[in-house]
Write a protein that holds these residues in place. Structure first.
Motif, PDB file in Angstrom:
ATOM      1  N   LEU A 616     -22.187  36.408 -48.089  1.00 36.08           N
ATOM      2  CA  LEU A 616     -22.128  35.854 -46.729  1.00 36.08           C
ATOM      3  C   LEU A 616     -22.667  36.862 -45.715  1.00 36.08           C
ATOM      4  O   LEU A 616     -22.754  38.058 -45.988  1.00 36.08           O
ATOM      5  N   ALA A 617     -22.998  36.368 -44.535  1.00 36.07           N
ATOM      6  CA  ALA A 617     -23.609  37.208 -43.504  1.00 36.07           C
ATOM      7  C   ALA A 617     -22.659  38.296 -43.022  1.00 36.07           C
ATOM      8  O   ALA A 617     -23.102  39.344 -42.553  1.00 36.07           O
ATOM      9  N   SER A 618     -21.353  38.066 -43.109  1.00 35.95           N
ATOM     10  CA  SER A 618     -20.375  39.076 -42.687  1.00 35.95           C
ATOM     11  C   SER A 618     -19.062  38.846 -43.432  1.00 35.95           C
ATOM     12  O   SER A 618     -18.903  37.847 -44.145  1.00 35.95           O
ATOM     13  N   ARG A 619     -18.145  39.763 -43.246  1.00 34.46           N
ATOM     14  CA  ARG A 619     -16.830  39.622 -43.857  1.00 34.46           C
ATOM     15  C   ARG A 619     -16.003  38.585 -43.106  1.00 34.46           C
ATOM     16  O   ARG A 619     -16.328  38.212 -41.974  1.00 34.46           O
ATOM     17  N   TYR A 640     -16.382  33.466 -38.782  1.00 38.05           N
ATOM     18  CA  TYR A 640     -15.570  33.501 -40.009  1.00 38.05           C
ATOM     19  C   TYR A 640     -14.143  33.994 -39.690  1.00 38.05           C
ATOM     20  O   TYR A 640     -13.582  34.825 -40.397  1.00 38.05           O
ATOM     21  N   ARG A 641     -13.569  33.456 -38.611  1.00 41.15           N
ATOM     22  CA  ARG A 641     -12.268  33.955 -38.142  1.00 41.15           C
ATOM     23  C   ARG A 641     -11.191  32.878 -38.266  1.00 41.15           C
ATOM     24  O   ARG A 641     -11.374  31.753 -37.793  1.00 41.15           O
ATOM     25  N   LEU A 642     -10.091  33.227 -38.910  1.00 44.35           N
ATOM     26  CA  LEU A 642      -8.925  32.346 -39.030  1.00 44.35           C
ATOM     27  C   LEU A 642      -7.765  32.988 -38.278  1.00 44.35           C
ATOM     28  O   LEU A 642      -7.506  34.188 -38.437  1.00 44.35           O
ATOM     29  N   SER A 643      -7.081  32.206 -37.440  1.00 42.00           N
ATOM     30  CA  SER A 643      -5.964  32.739 -36.648  1.00 42.00           C
ATOM     31  C   SER A 643      -4.705  31.924 -36.911  1.00 42.00           C
ATOM     32  O   SER A 643      -4.759  30.689 -37.012  1.00 42.00           O
ATOM     33  N   PHE A 644      -3.582  32.617 -37.013  1.00 45.18           N
ATOM     34  CA  PHE A 644      -2.289  31.926 -37.110  1.00 45.18           C
ATOM     35  C   PHE A 644      -1.186  32.891 -36.673  1.00 45.18           C
ATOM     36  O   PHE A 644      -1.373  34.119 -36.691  1.00 45.18           O
ATOM     37  N   PRO A 645      -0.026  32.341 -36.254  1.00 44.04           N
ATOM     38  CA  PRO A 645       1.092  33.197 -35.829  1.00 44.04           C
ATOM     39  C   PRO A 645       1.804  33.798 -37.044  1.00 44.04           C
ATOM     40  O   PRO A 645       1.487  33.461 -38.184  1.00 44.04           O
ATOM     41  N   ALA A 646       2.749  34.654 -36.784  1.00 48.03           N
ATOM     42  CA  ALA A 646       3.521  35.284 -37.870  1.00 48.03           C
ATOM     43  C   ALA A 646       4.585  34.291 -38.338  1.00 48.03           C
ATOM     44  O   ALA A 646       5.753  34.345 -37.913  1.00 48.03           O
ATOM     45  N   TYR A 647       4.181  33.351 -39.188  1.00 46.97           N
ATOM     46  CA  TYR A 647       5.110  32.335 -39.681  1.00 46.97           C
ATOM     47  C   TYR A 647       6.325  32.999 -40.326  1.00 46.97           C
ATOM     48  O   TYR A 647       6.197  34.036 -40.993  1.00 46.97           O
ATOM     49  N   PRO A 648       7.514  32.385 -40.158  1.00 51.32           N
ATOM     50  CA  PRO A 648       8.756  33.061 -40.577  1.00 51.32           C
ATOM     51  C   PRO A 648       9.033  33.033 -42.079  1.00 51.32           C
ATOM     52  O   PRO A 648       9.886  33.786 -42.552  1.00 51.32           O
ATOM     53  N   SER A 649       8.325  32.168 -42.827  1.00 57.60           N
ATOM     54  CA  SER A 649       8.638  32.083 -44.258  1.00 57.60           C
ATOM     55  C   SER A 649       7.439  31.552 -45.037  1.00 57.60           C
ATOM     56  O   SER A 649       6.498  30.989 -44.459  1.00 57.60           O
ATOM     57  N   LEU A 650       7.512  31.730 -46.353  1.00 57.60           N
ATOM     58  CA  LEU A 650       6.470  31.203 -47.234  1.00 57.60           C
ATOM     59  C   LEU A 650       6.411  29.684 -47.131  1.00 57.60           C
ATOM     60  O   LEU A 650       5.324  29.093 -47.131  1.00 57.60           O
ATOM     61  N   ALA A 651       7.569  29.037 -47.018  1.00 56.68           N
ATOM     62  CA  ALA A 651       7.604  27.576 -46.951  1.00 56.68           C
ATOM     63  C   ALA A 651       6.860  27.065 -45.719  1.00 56.68           C
ATOM     64  O   ALA A 651       6.093  26.088 -45.791  1.00 56.68           O
TER      65      ALA A 651
END
Length: 672
Positions: A616-619, A640-651
Motif C-alpha cells: 500500500l502507499a502508506s501504513r 488509511y485512518r480508523l478512529s474509535f474511543p477507548a471502549y470499556p470491554s472486548l464485548a
C-alpha cells in the motif's frame, strides 16, 4: 587564439568546416599543447589543460551538430598524444576520449570517409572494455564509473553499426578463426574476434557480479547506487550478442540464471526516461513479476497532484455507469492523464479514498454480464472477455473505448479493481495469435469439442462421421445465423487432412473475428491514456497474463491479520493497551468477508496488492478519539485512518465492529 580560430570556422558548409579544422592538426597544435601540458611549471600545465578543454567545450556550443562531429580527428589526435604522454588514467585524456565518443556516436563510417575510421575507434572500445572488466571483477567498493560506461556505449555504436552492415546480408557471424568465414573484409577480422572476446569476458564478469547481488539479497537495500551501471553494460552486451551466432542465446540464458538480481536492478534503477525496450522485447522470462510490473508501469502516465490540473467529476450513485461514461468517454485524454478528482453527488467526502471506491464500483459495473459488454468465463466468474453480442447496445463500441480508458486509469492510479481478463482477451491486447489451448477457460465445452475433432481416428473422420463443413452456426439475439469460415465453406467437408484448418478457422471466427471491433475499441481507449497504440501493445507485451491478473485484481490470498498488525501504527493508544488487544482479537475472530468489509471501511480498498499491506502507499493508522462509547468507529479512507474511543470491554469492541462490518454499513461509509 583557440576561440578566435573556432569563430572563423565556416558554419554552413561541413566540408569547408572540415578543411578549416584540418589547419589545427596540420600545424601540430595538438602535439604542442600536450607538450605544454607536460611542463613541470604549473601555470603552463594549467594553461594547456584550459586550452584543450575550452576547445571542445566551445566547439559544442558554437558549432552545429554536423560541424561539431567534424572535430573528431582533432579529438583523436589529442587522445593519441595524451595516451603516450600521461596514460589513459589522466583526467584530461578521459575528457578528450569522452569528447571523441560524443562526436562519433552517430558517425557513419561510409558517409564520413576521410574523417575517422573503424580502426581508429576500436582501440578505445578495447581499452574501455579492459577497464570495465577489471572494475567489475576486482572492485569491492564501487562499480564502473558512469563516464566509462557512457563512453563505452557511445564508441560501440559506430563499431556495431559497421559490423551490422555485413550481418544484415550474411546473418549472425559464425565465430571461427578463419577470416573468410566471417563474410567480412579481412582487415576487420581481428576487431571482430576481439569484440567477441569482450562480449564473453564482460558477460562472465557481470554474471559474477549479479551472483553477488543475489547472495546479498537480504542486505540489498544498503547497496544503494552501487550497481546502477550494470544495466547500461548489459544493454550494450545484448546489442553485441545479436552480431554473433549463439551469443544472443548465451546472453539470455545467463540472465535467466540471475533473475533475482536482474529484476532487482530493473526495479531499483530503471527510470521512465531510460531506454529499456531491450528488456521489454526479450527479457520477460529473465524477470519476475515485480520487474515486469515496474517496466509496464513506466509506460503509463504519472498521476499529478496539482488540483488545478485534475479532471473533475460529480458522480450520481443512482446512475453510476452512465454518468461516469459521460465524464470519461468524452474527455480530452490529456486531461485524464493529469489525474482525477471526483465526489459523489450529495456527499461531502472527497479525496483518494472516494476515488478508489469509484474505480471499483465503475469497473464492476462495466464487467457485470447484465450490461452485455463482457462475458464471464464459466469456470471463473472473475475472468472476462468481450461479448460478441454486445451490439445489442447501440453505444457498445463507445463503451469499449470507455472500458479501455477506465482500466488504463485504474492501473495508472494503482488501484486493484477485482477484475481479471481471460487469456483470449489478454493475448489479443498484446498482439498475439490465439490457439486451441488458449480458449480452454473461455469456453470449456467448445475446447473439448475441438479436441475431440482433432483426436478422432482419421478413418472415422474421412467417413464423414462428423457431418461438418467449413461453416459456423450460432444463435445471436434470438436469431439463428450461419457463417462460412472460408470462401465456399458450405461445400467443403471436414476430413482428416483439413480438420486442423477447420478448428483453427472456427477459433479465429469465434474468439477473434466476432469480437474484433470490441477489442479494437478497447485498445483505442487504453491507448488514449498511454498516448499511443505502440505503447499500449508494449504494455501488454511485457507482461504475462498472470501479471495483469495481479495488477488488476491484487492478492488472491486471504487477508493476513499478522500482516495487517505489522503495518498499523497507533495514535493515542499504545500497542499494549487493552483496546488494541481487543481490536485484533475481534479481527481474528471475523469471517473472511467481514475482514474485507472492515478493510474497505478503513481504506476504500477491497483488494490488496500482491505484496499485501506492505504494497500500500502508506501504513495504516488507528487513532483514539474522545467520542462516547456509544459511537461507532469512523474512518478517513484517504489516509488509511480508523478512529474509535477507548471502549470499556472486548464485548463492546466486538459489537461496534460487528455493526460496521455489515456489507450495507461498511461500504460507502467513510468520511474525509
Amino acid at each position: 587564439m583557440l576561440l578566435e580560430f573556432l569563430s572563423l570556422t565556416p558554419q554552413t558548409d561541413p566540408d569547408k568546416a572540415y578543411g578549416h579544422l584540418q589547419i589545427f592538426t596540420a600545424s601540430s597544435a595538438p602535439g604542442a599543447l600536450v607538450m605544454l601540458y607536460m611542463s613541470s611549471y604549473k601555470l603552463n600545465r594549467d594553461a594547456a589543460a584550459d586550452a584543450i578543454t575550452n576547445f571542445f567545450s566551445a566547439s559544442k556550443i558554437v558549432f552545429n551538430k554536423d560541424t561539431y562531429n567534424r572535430c573528431a580527428p582533432i579529438a583523436l589526435e589529442f587522445c593519441k598524444w595524451l595516451c603516450r604522454a600521461v596514460g589513459t588514467g589522466d583526467p584530461l585524456y578521459v575528457f578528450c576520449r569522452s569528447s571523441l565518443a560524443s562526436m562519433v556516436e552517430l558517425t557513419d563510417f561510409q558517409e564520413k570517409k576521410g574523417l575517422i575510421g573503424f580502426k581508429d575507434i576500436f582501440p578505445f572500445v578495447k581499452e574501455l572494455a579492459v577497464k570495465l572488466s577489471h572494475d567489475l571483477l576486482f572492485s569491492t567498493e564501487s562499480t564502473p564509473l558512469s563516464s566509462d560506461v557512457r563512453d563505452f556505449s557511445a564508441l560501440l555504436v559506430p563499431v556495431r553499426k559497421e559490423i551490422e552492415r555485413y550481418v544484415v546480408n550474411c546473418g549472425p557471424i559464425i565465430f571461427t578463426y578463419r577470416g573468410e568465414n566471417f563474410g567480412l573484409p579481412v582487415p576487420y577480422f581481428e576487431e571482430i574476434r576481439c569484440l567477441h572476446e569482450i562480449f564473453v569476458c564482460l558477460l562472465c564478469n557481470l554474471d559474477t557480479c549479479l551472483m553477488k547481488i543475489e547472495e546479498r539479497a537480504d542486505d540489498v537495500t544498503k547497496q544503494d547506487g552501487r550497481w546502477s551501471q550494470y544495466l547500461a553494460i548489459l544493454k550494450e552486451l545484448n546489442l553485441v550478442s545479436k552480431l554473433y551466432l549463439g551469443c544472443d542465446k548465451m546472453f539470455w540464458e545467463t540472465m535467466k540464471r540471475r533473475t533475482v538480481a536482474l529484476s532487482y536492478l530493473i526495479v531499483r534503477y530503471v527510470k521512465k526516461s531510460d531506454e529499456h525496450k531491450w528488456i521489454l522485447d526479450e527479457g520477460k522470462e529473465a524477470t519476475n513479476f515485480e520487474a515486469r510490473r515496474h517496466l509496464a508501469m513506466l509506460l503509463l502516465p504519472e498521476v499529478k497532484f496539482k488540483y488545478e490540473e485534475l479532471h473533475e467529476m460529480l458522480i450520481d450513485r443512482t446512475n453510476l455507469l452512465a454518468v461516469s461514461f459521460e465524464y470519461i468517454a468524452h474527455a480530452d485524454p490529456n486531461t485524464l492523464r493529469a489525474g482525477l478528482f471526483m465526489e459523489f453527488k450529495n456527499e461531502d467526502a472527497t479525496g483518494p479514498g472516494v476515488l478508489r471506491e469509484w474505480f471499483i464500483l465503475v469497473c464492476q459495473a462495466i464487467f457485470n454480464p447484465q450490461n452485455a459488454l463482457f462475458v464471464a468465463c464459466p469456470n471463473d466468474r472473475r475472468r472476462f472477455f468481450p461479448n460478441p453480442a454486445s451490439k445489442v447496445d447501440p453505444l457498445h463500441l463507445e463503451y469499449f473505448i470507455f472500458s479501455g480508458r477506465m482500466i488504463a486509469l485504474a492501473l495508472m492510479h494503482k488501484i486493484q479493481v477485482g477484475i481479471v481478463f481471460d487469456r483470449v482477451f489478454f493475448l489479443q491486447l498484446a498482439g498475439h495469435s490465439i490457439s486451441l489451448e488458449d480458449i480452454q477457460d473461455a469456453d470449456p465445452y467448445f475446447y473439448s469439442s475441438c479436441k475431440q475433432i482433432l483426436e478422432m481416428d482419421p478413418e472415422v473422420v474421412d467417413q464423414n462421421a462428423l457431418g461438418l463443413t467449413f461453416v459456423h452456426e450460432f444463435e445471436e439475439l434470438g436469431t439463428r445465423k450461419v457463417v462460412e469460415l472460408c470462401p465456399g465453406g458450405g461445400s467443403m467437408i471436414v476430413n482428416s487432412k483439413n480438420r486442423k484448418q477447420y478448428v483453427d478457422s472456427l477459433i479465429q471466427h469465434c474468439f477473434v473475428t466476432s469480437i474484433g471491433e470490441q477489442v479494437t475499441h478497447f485498445i483505442k481507449g487504453f491507448a488514449d491514456i498511454v498516448s499511443s497504440q505502440r505503447l499500449q501493445r508494449s504494455f501488454f507485451h511485457c507482461l504475462e497474463p498472470k501479471d495483469l491478473d495481479w495488477m488488476l485484481h491484487g492478492s488472491e490470498n486471504s487477508i493476513s491479520v499478522d500482516d495487517w498488525k505489522a503495518h498499523t501504527d497507533y495514535h493515542g493508544f499504545n500497542k499494549t493497551d487493552s483496546q488494541i488487544s481487543w481490536f485484533w482479537k475481534a479481527v481474528e475472530d471475523m469471517t473472511t468477508e467481514q475482514r474485507k468489509v472492515l478493510l474497505f471501511f478503513w481504506t476504500s480498498i477491497k483488494y490488496l496488492p500482491m505484496e499485501g499491506f506492505g504494497g500500500l502507499a502508506s501504513r495504516l493508522d488507528i487513532f483514539k478519539n474522545s467520542e462516547s462509547f456509544d459511537c461507532l468507529p469512523s474512518s478517513h479512507t484517504c489516509f488509511y485512518r480508523l478512529s474509535f474511543p477507548a471502549y470499556p470491554s472486548l464485548a463492546v469492541m466486538c459489537d461496534r465492529l460487528r455493526i460496521i462490518t455489515q456489507e450495507h454499513v461498511g461500504c460507502s461509509f467513510g468520511t474525509w
